[in-house]
Design an enzyme around this catalytic site. Sequence first.
Site, short mmCIF file in Angstrom:
data_model
loop_
_atom_site.label_atom_id
_atom_site.label_comp_id
_atom_site.label_asym_id
_atom_site.label_seq_id
_atom_site.Cartn_x
_atom_site.Cartn_y
_atom_site.Cartn_z
N GLY A 94 12.37 61.18 70.65
CA GLY A 94 11.27 61.71 69.52
C GLY A 94 10.19 62.04 70.27
O GLY A 94 9.44 61.49 71.37
N ALA A 98 6.93 59.92 69.97
CA ALA A 98 7.02 58.65 70.69
C ALA A 98 7.11 59.03 72.33
O ALA A 98 6.63 58.39 73.10
CB ALA A 98 8.40 57.70 70.43
N THR A 107 4.18 76.88 76.89
CA THR A 107 4.93 76.17 78.07
C THR A 107 6.16 77.03 78.48
O THR A 107 6.79 77.51 77.53
CB THR A 107 5.52 74.63 77.92
OG1 THR A 107 6.27 74.54 76.74
CG2 THR A 107 4.09 73.86 77.81
N LEU A 108 6.46 77.34 79.57
CA LEU A 108 7.47 78.18 79.92
C LEU A 108 8.37 77.62 80.93
O LEU A 108 9.25 78.22 81.68
CB LEU A 108 6.93 79.51 80.97
CG LEU A 108 5.68 80.32 80.34
CD1 LEU A 108 5.02 81.06 81.48
CD2 LEU A 108 5.77 80.79 79.12
N THR A 144 15.10 67.05 79.40
CA THR A 144 14.78 66.73 77.67
C THR A 144 13.39 66.00 77.75
O THR A 144 13.12 65.07 78.65
CB THR A 144 15.78 65.57 77.35
OG1 THR A 144 17.00 65.96 77.82
CG2 THR A 144 15.53 64.99 76.09
N GLY A 183 8.40 68.75 77.72
CA GLY A 183 7.27 69.36 77.07
C GLY A 183 6.63 68.36 76.49
O GLY A 183 5.21 68.45 76.34
N ASP A 184 6.99 67.24 76.28
CA ASP A 184 6.32 65.96 75.55
C ASP A 184 5.42 65.40 76.76
O ASP A 184 4.52 65.09 76.43
CB ASP A 184 7.39 65.10 74.82
CG ASP A 184 8.00 65.59 73.72
OD1 ASP A 184 7.65 66.53 73.16
OD2 ASP A 184 9.25 65.31 73.81
N SER A 205 11.64 59.08 83.38
CA SER A 205 11.02 59.34 84.45
C SER A 205 9.72 59.83 84.41
O SER A 205 8.90 60.47 85.11
CB SER A 205 11.78 60.47 85.24
OG SER A 205 12.11 61.45 84.37
O1 RIB Z 1 11.28 66.94 73.06
C1 RIB Z 1 12.34 66.04 73.34
C2 RIB Z 1 12.93 65.43 72.00
O2 RIB Z 1 13.08 66.20 70.95
C3 RIB Z 1 13.99 64.35 72.28
O3 RIB Z 1 13.52 63.17 72.58
C4 RIB Z 1 14.41 64.21 70.85
O4 RIB Z 1 14.46 63.17 70.11
C5 RIB Z 1 13.78 65.44 70.10
O5 RIB Z 1 12.86 64.88 69.32
#
Ligand code: RIB
Length: 309
Positions: A41, A44, A219-220, A247, A250-251, A290
């Site tokens: 998410g 989160a 972001t690229l 995955t 970007g967060d 990670s």
């Molecule tokens: O940015 C990655 C996240 O996007 C994943 O964890 C997924 O749940 C979506 O929300």
Amino acid sequence: MSKREILVVGSINVDLLLFQERLPLRGETLVAEGMREEFGGKGANQAVQAARLDQSVIFLGAVGKDERGRASRKNLEANRIECHLQEVDTPTGLGVVSILDNGEVHATILRGANGDVTPEWIRDNANLFERAGVVILQNEIPAEANEEAIRLARAAGARIIYNAAPARAVSPSLAQQCDYFIVNEEEAMFFLGERLTTRADIEDAIPRLHEYCARLVVTLGAEGSLLATESGTHYIAAVPVRALDTTGAGDAYVGAFASSLLDGVSEVQAASIAAKVAGLATTGVGAQTSMPTSEDITNDSVRAEAQDS
Ligand code: RIB
């Protein structure tokens, strides 16, 4: 004394990561090579990254009354995050992420409980905004909830980082109320309604993207990122790592950028730290697995290991 907490208003998902050679063709059923269930998410993930960088983080969102919701709450708390989670009848949000052999990541989310975050729930927690130096938002909760969060954050004098992901229509006048608008290249194309294929294309498009906000980050991926502010456009190179799963990279960037701004470093420095953090976040499988700690990012051996592995 300036306010020292980060408030993340946003989404919580559990991610089902499928490892597969490629995407299936139309009408084809493909057998995945493996599966992992990880916490995710965008909201989160950003909260966890900021907490790993020693920030005091508050999370405002929603989960279902189910095992995934309970586990997600425990996970945030284990990361020292103060949780204000509405428990709703809708199941906890879900992410289905296909990680292909060529490194590409394709994600689909089910909004689930995240779709039940209401402006009323945000207003009920207005006091949290008073404590925040920085408020972070994304696009996995309803737009009206984000609008209310922006209103409260502004009234409280907090800086607002709006990560407009996934892409959906956003009124420029709302985005302009935020201090930073962060998107990836796909999202930049969505907001501009233009096809951008090279970094030079994106740099050329920056003036048009400023319609949304005076301060932007695009972001690229492995190419790095662009920070565009009143002082001009700065290119920040990515840190070379052997990526296992992008995955949540970007967060990690957003969480680290917020953390660095709160620490009082310059925007360019904040973007450089965020780039390093995002790179390290790709060296394991799963969005949060990670995400590095502040010790990791100052530790050369960890960085070298990430590059060599
Ligand atoms: O940015 C990655 C996240 O996007 C994943 O964890 C997924 O749940 C979506 O929300």
